[in-house]
Design an enzyme around this catalytic site. Structure first.
Site, PDB file in Angstrom:
ATOM      1  N   LYS A 193      10.560  -6.684  -9.320  1.00 26.54           N
ATOM      2  CA  LYS A 193      10.503  -7.580  -8.151  1.00 26.54           C
ATOM      3  C   LYS A 193      10.393  -9.036  -8.609  1.00 26.54           C
ATOM      4  O   LYS A 193      11.056  -9.927  -8.070  1.00 26.54           O
ATOM      5  CB  LYS A 193       9.304  -7.220  -7.265  1.00 26.54           C
ATOM      6  N   GLN A 241       1.273  -3.462  -3.113  1.00 21.43           N
ATOM      7  CA  GLN A 241       2.012  -2.410  -3.813  1.00 21.43           C
ATOM      8  C   GLN A 241       1.310  -1.047  -3.659  1.00 21.43           C
ATOM      9  O   GLN A 241       0.110  -0.936  -3.914  1.00 21.43           O
ATOM     10  CB  GLN A 241       2.113  -2.781  -5.308  1.00 21.43           C
ATOM     11  N   ASP A 286       7.016  -5.903   3.625  1.00 26.44           N
ATOM     12  CA  ASP A 286       7.389  -4.497   3.426  1.00 26.44           C
ATOM     13  C   ASP A 286       7.586  -3.737   4.736  1.00 26.44           C
ATOM     14  O   ASP A 286       7.996  -2.580   4.721  1.00 26.44           O
ATOM     15  CB  ASP A 286       6.285  -3.775   2.630  1.00 26.44           C
TER      16      ASP A 286
END
Ligand code: NAP
Length: 267
Positions: free
Chosen positions: A47, A91, A114
């Site tokens: 990322k 995450q 997300d």
């Protein structure tokens, strides 16, 4: 269909050229990590590489596994109110003592890159990456039959919802679906999204429509130590996405697109 590697490279060039400088600003994201898990380290490395490549800004906050749920909630609250960033991600997976659902719900929909919060307009990265790729390649969604194999919250369900919102006839199957029914749906499918997590799950043993487009979401480490998809290679179909070099790249691209989206929403 365009080769996925070429497609992603082209889209990244477009992102680099976006007029996001003054009076706008470059998107800035914070990546929160609460472990030292090798898989998470490697995803985050990817990322950060993508963000750097397109010139977006980032911070990486790495917390120890022992972080308490209340401490993470406090950080989420602080990031929700931080005007110097456009969005953030937490995450997954989180340590077992932290309730993932609680954290997802605490992320403000305005900063939710997300798409974890059900109130967020952002679609989770994997389904959004797949959808964008199909759309950009001229795939006709309206009135066509989609089969989604797998019903996870992160892939199957949001994928089915997105395809339904684009006027496809969507069927979702799972581990309790009989092979007879699976064959029936496969035979009638124009698009098959396979997100099962079993190497080579979809094979010539099934009755697959030769005119279908097959998107292989699976990433499975095989006995040979290499990455393999949920679909055996080289099926006799119109198009089949490769693994590796397929949906993984689209997912990474979607994070950049989603960051742009939350950034634009602020203007
Ligand atoms: P998951 O949460 O384990 O869900 C797997 C789904 O497959 C479940 O709904 C399960 O059904 C279904 N399933 C299992 N066996 C089946 C069978 N024999 N027939 C039909 N359906 C069956 O997995 P996930 O998170 O969705 O991930 C799926 C795969 O995609 C994994 O390999 C993962 O590593 C990969 N993945 C890749 C990316 C990427 O960026 N490329 C992103 C996310 C995930 P039940 O609900 O009945 O148990």
């Amino acid at each position: 269909m365009e080769n996925i590697k070429d497609y992603v490279a082209r889209k990244k060039e477009e992102l680099k050229a976006l007029p996001l400088d003054a009076p706008f600003k470059k998107p800035k994201i914070v990546i929160v990590q609460v472990n030292d898990d090798p898989a998470s380290n490697s995803y985050i490395k990817g990322k950060i590489k993508d963000l750097t490549e397109v010139g977006f800004l980032y911070d990486h906050i790495k917390l120890p596994e022992s972080t308490k749920e209340s401490e993470l909630l406090n950080l989420v609250d602080k990031l929700n109110r931080d005007d110097s960033i456009n969005g953030f991600i937490v995450q997954l997976p989180l340590p077992k003592h932290i309730n993932e659902e609680k954290i997802k719900l605490a992320i403000s929909p305005k900063k939710d890159v997300d798409g974890f919060n059900p109130l967020s307009r952002i679609v989770p990265a994997t389904p959004f990456g797949i959808f964008t790729y199909l759309k950009d390649n001229g795939f006709e969604f309206r009135g066509k039959n989609a089969l989604v194999i797998g019903r996870s919250n992160i892939v199957g369900k949001p994928m089915a919802k997105l395809l339904l919102e684009h006027d496809m006839n969507v069927t979702v199957v799972h581990s309790k679906t009989s092979k007879k029914d699976m064959n029936f749906y496969l035979k009638h499918a124009d698009l098959v999204i396979v997100a099962v997590g079993k190497e080579g799950f979809l094979s010539n043993e099934f009755d697959i429509n030769e005119n279908s487009v097959i998107i292989d979401v699976g990433i499975n480490r095989g006995e040979d130590g290499k990455l393999h998809g949920d679909v055996i290679p080289n099926l006799n179909v119109k198009y089949q996405s490769p693994v590796p070099g397929g949906v993984g790249l689209l997912t990474r691209l979607a994070l950049l697109l989603n960051l742009c989206e939350v950034t634009k929403n602020e203007f």
